[in-house]
Design an enzyme around this catalytic site. Structure first.
Site, PDB file in Angstrom:
ATOM      1  CB  ALA A   1      -0.906  -0.014   1.231  1.00  0.00           C
ATOM      2  CE  LYS A   2      -0.744   5.503  -3.911  1.00  0.00           C
ATOM      3  NZ  LYS A   2      -2.111   5.419  -4.355  1.00  0.00           N
ATOM      4  NE  ARG A   3       0.236  -0.468   5.539  1.00  0.00           N
ATOM      5  CZ  ARG A   3      -0.908  -0.844   4.994  1.00  0.00           C
ATOM      6  NH1 ARG A   3      -1.844   0.037   4.732  1.00  0.00           N
ATOM      7  NH2 ARG A   3      -1.147  -2.116   4.720  1.00  0.00           N
TER       8      ARG A   3
END
Ligand code: GLU
Length: 298
Positions: free
Chosen positions: A263-265
């Site tokens: 994910a973006k994290r």
């Protein structure tokens, strides 16, 4: 083996962050399937959500793809240039009785679902219970005229009726999350009356995507298996809007060591971070599980 047909594929990221390994696999897969048969690999930037999308991420997408050697064909299509076309299609669906304004707040929907003995479930949790579907035309007009914030939803049952109840299908050339492959039956009710015009934006991912796949002449939609379920509603939209019907190729997701999808994290799995750490493009594609994919070249 018969030669692969020339396909038009696309990579369609949102510029709401930098690309990570999952994107590298998606882009490399789309490019390989196009280039294998002498077809076209297109790039579309899905930037309808102005609050989340940023110009530096848009530039980062172009930079990362170029660095990976994943060149695309023709001009880049940006969805932010197409908002009028999406709004016109939404208005047409409303005029045909296939869409309706929804005034519900998130809290109201949650409360209504909690009050139901068996809330209808979709692939991503409970689906919209349909509260605003029953409003009279006069009530809708009155509330819109009063400036009440509203989304627009697809009236799935009305769409099915408009199609005369004819079953729809789509062809999966890859695999869905449960191993689905080959000819698939469309389950129009799966996700309920989805939002086609967001309260904040007036448009939505599903509508913009099917219109642009049509506009760009995409013959094979390639993307991660997390979007397999969305195909049902997108196929229904294609049918009611009279759009071209591509085939689909869903692929596995790139996961972290704990089996979670990226994910973006996961900043350290970003292409730019791996590049800064000294990896070569081929190393990054290999990490994404796309090592052999980029080899089918130019
Ligand atoms: N913009 C979508 C995403 O990044 C892509 C949707 C698609 O490929 O169909 O998830």
């Amino acid at each position: 083996m018969a030669p692969a047909p020339p396909e038009t594929t696309r990579f369609a990221p949102s510029p709401s962050g930098r690309l990570h390994l999952g994107h590298a696999l998606a882009a490399a897969t789309a490019r390989r399937l196009a280039r294998a048969g002498g077809g076209r690999f297109l790039l579309r930037i899905e930037d309808i959500d102005a609050a989340r999308c940023r110009p530096e991420f848009d530039a980062g997408i172009l930079e990362d793809l170029a660095w990976l050697g994943l060149s695309w064909d023709g001009p880049v299509l940006r969805q932010s240039t197409r908002l009028d076309a999406y709004r016109a299609a939404l208005a047409e669906l409303g005029a045909r009785g296939l869409g309706y304004p929804c005034f519900c707040t998130r809290a109201e929907i949650v409360a209504e679902l909690a009050a139901m003995s068996a809330a209808p479930q979709g692939p991503e949790g409970p689906v919209y219970p349909g509260s605003c579907r029953a409003l009279s035309p006069a009530e809708r007009e009155r509330r819109i005229a009063a400036g009440e914030p509203h989304a627009w939803r697809l009236d799935v049952a009305a769409c099915v009726a408009a199609l005369g109840g004819h079953p729809l299908g789509f062809e999966e050339t890859g695999r869905g999350p449960a191993g689905e492959t080959g000819q698939q039956e469309v389950l129009p009710l799966l996700s309920g009356d989805v939002v086609l015009g967001r309260k904040d934006l007036g448009v939505s991912y599903h509508l913009a995507l099917v219109m642009d796949d049509h506009l760009q002449g995409v013959t094979l939609v390639t993307r991660g298996e997390d979007l397999f379920a969305a195909t049902h509603i997108q196929r229904l939209l294609q049918a009611v809007l009279g759009l071209g019907v591509p085939r689909y190729h869903h692929h596995r997701l790139v996961r972290d060591a704990n089996g979670r999808r990226l994910a973006k994290r996961d900043r350290d799995r970003e292409i730019a971070a791996l590049r800064a750490a000294g990896l070569a493009p081929g190393d990054v594609l290999a990490l994404a599980g796309a090592g052999g994919l980029a080899a089918v070249d130019s």
